[in-house]
Write an enzyme that holds these catalytic residues in place. Structure first.
Site, short mmCIF file in Angstrom:
data_model
loop_
_atom_site.label_atom_id
_atom_site.label_comp_id
_atom_site.label_asym_id
_atom_site.label_seq_id
_atom_site.Cartn_x
_atom_site.Cartn_y
_atom_site.Cartn_z
N ASP A 114 0.83 -1.20 0.00
CA ASP A 114 0.00 0.00 0.00
C ASP A 114 0.86 1.26 0.00
O ASP A 114 1.51 1.56 1.00
CB ASP A 114 -0.91 -0.02 1.23
CG ASP A 114 -1.95 1.08 1.22
OD1 ASP A 114 -1.96 1.87 0.27
OD2 ASP A 114 -2.74 1.15 2.18
N ASP A 329 -1.91 6.83 -6.08
CA ASP A 329 -1.96 5.76 -5.08
C ASP A 329 -2.30 4.43 -5.73
O ASP A 329 -3.41 4.22 -6.22
CB ASP A 329 -2.98 6.06 -3.99
CG ASP A 329 -3.08 4.92 -3.00
OD1 ASP A 329 -2.03 4.47 -2.50
OD2 ASP A 329 -4.21 4.46 -2.73
#
Length: 499
Positions: A114, A329
């Site tokens: 992540d 992201d």
């Protein structure tokens, strides 16, 4: 963690920030009680981490993807109103989980890779609410510091703890460094920090690796509430590659183990990809600066092009927008745009097929019946950034099948709450099939369209030699049968002589 818009407020003890004194006091007391409860129970180059794509070979619905994004939006707010997401679309790569070893002797843990999270954490032995089985029946492991010869508690007076706001006002050397993620609906995730060895593979040559490890401070989650304990999407934890000094990347870089650079390439064709730490020398990419004083990977987006036409976006809107820019992201599934971009973008896309009867499903998805080739019937969308950098998104990447219709994957970030009108979050919908290179040493980010099933070249900073790095597969010991791949991580060539 259900509806979008629940803010997260991270901290510990009197550092917790929340709307409402009574609520704040409740969680302060809860956290202090939590600190007491864990005290008696807790004990004190170049690398590769094998990573799998969660939805490889599966066909989740658009609503399932959006729901998981909603959860990730909450999980990375950290007091800033920024929504971030976490799953992949059916034919692309979005939510990646890595099998890494932690402890001595090492045990295997499945953690989500992540770039939107700073802290690495895993569920721990004291957690009674934590699921024992996760996504698709994967066997989850609870970390126990007492079972690791190298596991140690991080005290609250340690500099790492003070830097992340995890120290209590009455801190002493024998008190643990704790953390809390508290959501505005009352859900929370609490734990304490430990330090232990994380095992990974060191690159030793072209497509060759040896075993290596590095000491990392990470969170040990022991108490959860609400949907956080759900086993539907559960993994053992999070492998955080965010910008802060608490991230795994920053910790390893601070000890000279790796360069503070990493790259990923998400393959929407074969469900694989590459995720590497190190100096990528081939292919070379154009880059743009990261905006200063932002907690995530924010860049300045300068325009939106649909086909050959640019959207007519007013200067007033962009003046406010440029302060935060667009967030890049890889953990986010879709792409979220402020309403002043989303509305004209969708109108322009739909204008290419004026006969379409658009339906709004579930109050948020613009959908229509269409049986032709989407790449022939709809325009490409190109996002422009500073320094002549751009991202091209093709119709088959932003259009999804959903309930026998075709739906637009672009999402309106203004639907969540009025104060999210100026937020742009770019996830796998735009990042797939691009090699994205993050250079935190020079505060830049860049990308290029790339075959993510091929290889990249990384430089050995000690010898000056260049090694090939490519995608691999998780070992067959995985307890479920889903097409898998690996993301190459931790290219710590600087560490080789030290291990």
């Amino acid at each position: 963690m259900g509806a979008t818009g629940r803010g997260r407020f991270s901290g510990s003890g009197d550092f917790i920030r929340f709307d409402g004194f009574c609520v704040c006091l409740f969680f302060v007391l809860l956290l202090l009680n939590f600190v007491d409860s864990i005290g008696a129970d807790a004990a004190g180059g170049t690398g590769v981490i094998k990573v799998n794509y969660k939805f490889a070979g599966l066909d989740p619905t658009l609503s399932a993807l959006r729901a998981h994004d909603d959860i990730r939006h909450l999980a990375v707010l950290s007091g800033v109103d920024l929504p971030l997401g976490g799953t992949g679309r059916p034919e692309a790569v979005g939510l990646y989980y890595a099998k890494i070893g932690i402890g001595t002797p090492p045990k295997d843990y499945y953690v989500q890779v992540d770039t939107g999270s700073d802290i690495t954490w895993v569920n721990c032995i004291q957690c009674q609410q934590c699921p024992r089985k996760g996504y698709h029946g994967i066997e989850l492991t609870l970390y126990d510091p007492k079972e690791s010869l190298t596991g140690e508690l991080v005290p609250c007076n340690q500099s790492f703890c003070k830097a992340i706001g995890g120290g209590l006002s009455n801190c002493s050397a024998n008190v643990s460094c704790v953390y809390a993620e508290i959501y505005s609906d009352g859900s929370y995730n609490m734990g304490y920090f430990v330090e232990d060895f994380v095992q990974y593979d060191l690159v030793s040559g072209d497509l060759k690796t040896n075993s290596g490890n590095g000491s990392v401070m990470f969170g040990c989650s022991v108490r959860q509430s609400g949907d956080l304990g759900s086993s539907d999407d559960a993994l053992d934890g999070i492998l955080g590659f965010g910008k802060s000094n608490a991230s795994m990347l920053s910790q390893l870089a601070s000890t000279g183990k790796v360069r503070k650079m990493f790259a990923h390439c998400l393959d929407s064709v074969n469900g694989g990809g590459i995720f590497a730490i190190g100096h990528v020398v081939q292919p070379q990419v154009n880059n743009t600066r990261l905006l200063p004083n932002q907690p995530h990977y924010n860049v300045n987006m300068t325009g939106v092009q649909v086909g050959l036409d640019f959207l007519n976006l007013t200067r007033d809107n962009f003046t406010t927008f440029e302060k935060k820019g667009a967030i890049i992201d890889s953990g986010t599934t879709l792409a979220y745009l402020p309403q002043f971009i989303y509305d004209p973008l969708v109108r322009k896309i739909l204008s290419w097929q004026q006969h379409l009867k658009v339906q709004i499903l579930h109050d948020e998805y613009s959908c229509f019946d269409y049986s032709g080739s989407v790449d022939e019937g709809f325009p490409t969308v190109t996002l422009h950034f500073e320094n002549s950098l751009y991202l091209t998104v093709y119709p088959h990447e932003y259009l999804f099948p959903f309930e026998d219709l075709i739906c637009i994957g672009w999402q309106n970030s203004g639907l969540s709450s009025p104060d999210k009108m100026n937020i742009t979050l770019l996830g796998d919908l735009v990042l797939s099939n691009k090699l994205v290179i993050y250079d935190l040493e020079n505060q830049t980010i860049g990308w290029t369209e790339y075959n993510c099933s091929s290889t990249i070249k990384l430089k050995d900073e000690i010898t000056g030699s260049v090694h090939l790095v490519g995608a691999h597969s998780l070992p067959s010991g995985c307890s479920f049968n889903i097409p898998s791949f690996s993301l190459l991580v931790l290219m710590g060539l600087l560490l080789l002589p030290l291990l």
